[in-house]
Design a protein around this motif. Structure first.
Motif, PDB file in Angstrom:
ATOM      1  N   ARG A 148       0.831  -1.218   0.000  1.00  0.00           N
ATOM      2  CA  ARG A 148       0.000   0.000   0.000  1.00  0.00           C
ATOM      3  C   ARG A 148       0.857   1.256   0.000  1.00  0.00           C
ATOM      4  O   ARG A 148       1.709   1.443   0.872  1.00  0.00           O
ATOM      5  N   PRO A 149       0.605   2.159  -0.945  1.00  0.00           N
ATOM      6  CA  PRO A 149       1.392   3.399  -0.998  1.00  0.00           C
ATOM      7  C   PRO A 149       1.198   4.282   0.226  1.00  0.00           C
ATOM      8  O   PRO A 149       2.127   4.991   0.634  1.00  0.00           O
ATOM      9  N   ASP A 150      -0.008   4.273   0.835  1.00  0.00           N
ATOM     10  CA  ASP A 150      -0.226   5.111   2.018  1.00  0.00           C
ATOM     11  C   ASP A 150       0.587   4.600   3.202  1.00  0.00           C
ATOM     12  O   ASP A 150       1.123   5.397   3.986  1.00  0.00           O
ATOM     13  N   TYR A 151       0.736   3.288   3.333  1.00  0.00           N
ATOM     14  CA  TYR A 151       1.575   2.748   4.395  1.00  0.00           C
ATOM     15  C   TYR A 151       3.041   3.102   4.152  1.00  0.00           C
ATOM     16  O   TYR A 151       3.768   3.469   5.077  1.00  0.00           O
TER      17      TYR A 151
ATOM     18  N   GLN B 188       8.070   5.914   5.297  1.00  0.00           N
ATOM     19  CA  GLN B 188       9.147   6.769   4.794  1.00  0.00           C
ATOM     20  C   GLN B 188       9.328   8.008   5.659  1.00  0.00           C
ATOM     21  O   GLN B 188      10.457   8.437   5.918  1.00  0.00           O
ATOM     22  N   GLU B 189       8.217   8.587   6.123  1.00  0.00           N
ATOM     23  CA  GLU B 189       8.313   9.759   6.987  1.00  0.00           C
ATOM     24  C   GLU B 189       9.004   9.406   8.303  1.00  0.00           C
ATOM     25  O   GLU B 189       9.833  10.168   8.810  1.00  0.00           O
ATOM     26  N   HIS B 190       8.703   8.239   8.840  1.00  0.00           N
ATOM     27  CA  HIS B 190       9.360   7.837  10.084  1.00  0.00           C
ATOM     28  C   HIS B 190      10.846   7.558   9.873  1.00  0.00           C
ATOM     29  O   HIS B 190      11.677   7.867  10.734  1.00  0.00           O
ATOM     30  N   MET B 191      11.192   6.976   8.737  1.00  0.00           N
ATOM     31  CA  MET B 191      12.605   6.762   8.436  1.00  0.00           C
ATOM     32  C   MET B 191      13.328   8.102   8.286  1.00  0.00           C
ATOM     33  O   MET B 191      14.482   8.244   8.715  1.00  0.00           O
ATOM     34  N   ARG B 192      12.645   9.065   7.702  1.00  0.00           N
ATOM     35  CA  ARG B 192      13.245  10.399   7.565  1.00  0.00           C
ATOM     36  C   ARG B 192      13.473  11.020   8.940  1.00  0.00           C
ATOM     37  O   ARG B 192      14.547  11.577   9.216  1.00  0.00           O
ATOM     38  N   LEU B 193      12.482  10.911   9.810  1.00  0.00           N
ATOM     39  CA  LEU B 193      12.619  11.455  11.152  1.00  0.00           C
ATOM     40  C   LEU B 193      13.752  10.778  11.924  1.00  0.00           C
ATOM     41  O   LEU B 193      14.398  11.412  12.762  1.00  0.00           O
ATOM     42  N   ALA B 194      13.982   9.518  11.628  1.00  0.00           N
ATOM     43  CA  ALA B 194      15.047   8.771  12.306  1.00  0.00           C
ATOM     44  C   ALA B 194      16.419   9.076  11.723  1.00  0.00           C
ATOM     45  O   ALA B 194      17.438   8.648  12.281  1.00  0.00           O
TER      46      ALA B 194
ATOM     47  N   GLY C 155      16.331   8.629   5.927  1.00  0.00           N
ATOM     48  CA  GLY C 155      15.502   8.839   4.747  1.00  0.00           C
ATOM     49  C   GLY C 155      16.226   8.614   3.436  1.00  0.00           C
ATOM     50  O   GLY C 155      15.632   8.152   2.449  1.00  0.00           O
ATOM     51  N   ASP C 156      17.524   8.925   3.409  1.00  0.00           N
ATOM     52  CA  ASP C 156      18.302   8.766   2.178  1.00  0.00           C
ATOM     53  C   ASP C 156      18.817   7.347   1.986  1.00  0.00           C
ATOM     54  O   ASP C 156      19.432   7.042   0.962  1.00  0.00           O
ATOM     55  N   GLN C 157      18.557   6.475   2.956  1.00  0.00           N
ATOM     56  CA  GLN C 157      19.105   5.115   2.887  1.00  0.00           C
ATOM     57  C   GLN C 157      18.047   4.061   2.628  1.00  0.00           C
ATOM     58  O   GLN C 157      18.344   2.868   2.644  1.00  0.00           O
ATOM     59  N   VAL C 158      16.814   4.494   2.386  1.00  0.00           N
ATOM     60  CA  VAL C 158      15.736   3.533   2.166  1.00  0.00           C
ATOM     61  C   VAL C 158      15.049   3.802   0.834  1.00  0.00           C
ATOM     62  O   VAL C 158      14.854   4.949   0.437  1.00  0.00           O
ATOM     63  N   GLU C 159      14.715   2.728   0.141  1.00  0.00           N
ATOM     64  CA  GLU C 159      13.964   2.785  -1.115  1.00  0.00           C
ATOM     65  C   GLU C 159      12.715   1.946  -0.959  1.00  0.00           C
ATOM     66  O   GLU C 159      12.781   0.779  -0.552  1.00  0.00           O
ATOM     67  N   TYR C 160      11.562   2.535  -1.272  1.00  0.00           N
ATOM     68  CA  TYR C 160      10.302   1.801  -1.176  1.00  0.00           C
ATOM     69  C   TYR C 160       9.848   1.375  -2.568  1.00  0.00           C
ATOM     70  O   TYR C 160       9.869   2.169  -3.505  1.00  0.00           O
ATOM     71  N   ARG C 161       9.451   0.125  -2.661  1.00  0.00           N
ATOM     72  CA  ARG C 161       8.873  -0.401  -3.891  1.00  0.00           C
ATOM     73  C   ARG C 161       7.439  -0.822  -3.575  1.00  0.00           C
ATOM     74  O   ARG C 161       7.208  -1.653  -2.697  1.00  0.00           O
ATOM     75  N   ILE C 162       6.503  -0.227  -4.306  1.00  0.00           N
ATOM     76  CA  ILE C 162       5.092  -0.387  -4.005  1.00  0.00           C
ATOM     77  C   ILE C 162       4.472  -1.447  -4.907  1.00  0.00           C
ATOM     78  O   ILE C 162       4.757  -1.499  -6.103  1.00  0.00           O
ATOM     79  N   GLY C 163       3.595  -2.269  -4.322  1.00  0.00           N
ATOM     80  CA  GLY C 163       2.888  -3.283  -5.089  1.00  0.00           C
ATOM     81  C   GLY C 163       3.056  -4.657  -4.472  1.00  0.00           C
ATOM     82  O   GLY C 163       3.582  -4.807  -3.369  1.00  0.00           O
ATOM     83  N   GLU C 164       2.587  -5.663  -5.201  1.00  0.00           N
ATOM     84  CA  GLU C 164       2.716  -7.033  -4.721  1.00  0.00           C
ATOM     85  C   GLU C 164       4.195  -7.381  -4.530  1.00  0.00           C
ATOM     86  O   GLU C 164       5.006  -7.220  -5.440  1.00  0.00           O
ATOM     87  N   ALA C 165       4.535  -7.881  -3.352  1.00  0.00           N
ATOM     88  CA  ALA C 165       5.941  -8.161  -3.046  1.00  0.00           C
ATOM     89  C   ALA C 165       6.529  -9.193  -3.996  1.00  0.00           C
ATOM     90  O   ALA C 165       7.705  -9.101  -4.369  1.00  0.00           O
ATOM     91  N   ILE C 166       5.732 -10.163  -4.418  1.00  0.00           N
ATOM     92  CA  ILE C 166       6.229 -11.195  -5.328  1.00  0.00           C
ATOM     93  C   ILE C 166       6.729 -10.563  -6.624  1.00  0.00           C
ATOM     94  O   ILE C 166       7.781 -10.951  -7.158  1.00  0.00           O
TER      95      ILE C 166
END
Length: 215
Positions: free
Chosen positions: A90-93, A98-104, A107-118
């Motif tokens: 889910r893109p909203d999740y 991502q916002e929490h990773m940025r606060l921690a 933020g520059d060390q994480v990449e999110y890929r959206i969609g079915e994990a498979i």
């Protein structure tokens, strides 16, 4: 001496492990956004930090981001220059995580890929990507498939961790044999006995499986 079981032992351990302000904020935001309150338990969050740190992992693959609690815990164990690829349906999740990773500060060390994990895993395999650490905490019906991909994407000596191996007790109930339960049982069996792995199962909270890829 009084024998101590289950929730009593977990309560005792929880009292010893204090969550910091950011981790508590992550939980509060998850609650406010009416997201599932199923983040990894504090003790296992601390364990994720330790495992990443002790393994020296520089590349982490997270399957299931939710609100970023586990992502922050793992990022805290990474060496400078480490990276996390996080797969989230889910893109909203993913936006919350991502916002929490940025606060921690990651933020520059994480990449999110959206969609079915498979599908994302197949893309990572086609790209030739490799990872030193895997955390599986997503839809249970695909746990065995996620393990298969982890083995394909793993560097020698990589660590694979899977959460919720007890399914709130359903795994232990032999009268329950739904598809997700059977899949998690097979996942647990392979994490403990697959010849390519050296693994073990931890029964506290809802269970955690940990294995090291041989090689």
């Amino acid at each position: 001496m009084t024998e101590q079981h289950g929730s009593n032992a977990e309560q005792y351990m929880n009292e010893l492990i204090e969550e910091d302000e950011l981790l508590l904020q992550i939980k509060a935001t998850i609650r406010e956004n009416k997201m599932p309150e199923v983040s990894v338990e504090p003790g296992y969050g601390r364990l994720l930090t330790l495992l990443v740190q002790m393994s020296g992992a520089r590349s982490v693959l997270e399957i299931g981001a939710l609100g970023g609690y586990s992502g922050v815990c793992m990022a805290r164990g990474m060496n400078a220059g480490g990276r996390i690829v996080s797969l989230e349906l889910r893109p909203d999740y993913a936006e919350v995580a991502q916002e929490h990773m940025r606060l921690a500060g990651y933020g520059d060390q994480v990449e999110y890929r959206i969609g079915e994990a498979i599908h994302s895993l197949a893309e990572l395999q086609q790209e030739g990507q490799r990872f030193d650490f895997f955390f599986i905490d997503a839809d249970k019906l695909n746990y065995v498939n996620y393990l298969d991909y982890a083995l394909e994407l793993a560097t020698p000596g990589a660590i694979i961790v899977g959460d919720n191996l007890l399914l709130r007790g359903r795994t232990l109930n032999l009268e329950r044999n739904g598809p997700a339960i059977q899949t998690v049982r097979e996942f647990n069996r392979r994490m403990a006995s697959d010849p390519r792995l050296t693994g073990t199962l931890l029964p506290a909270y809802d269970g955690l499986a940990i294995a090291r890829v041989k090689g």
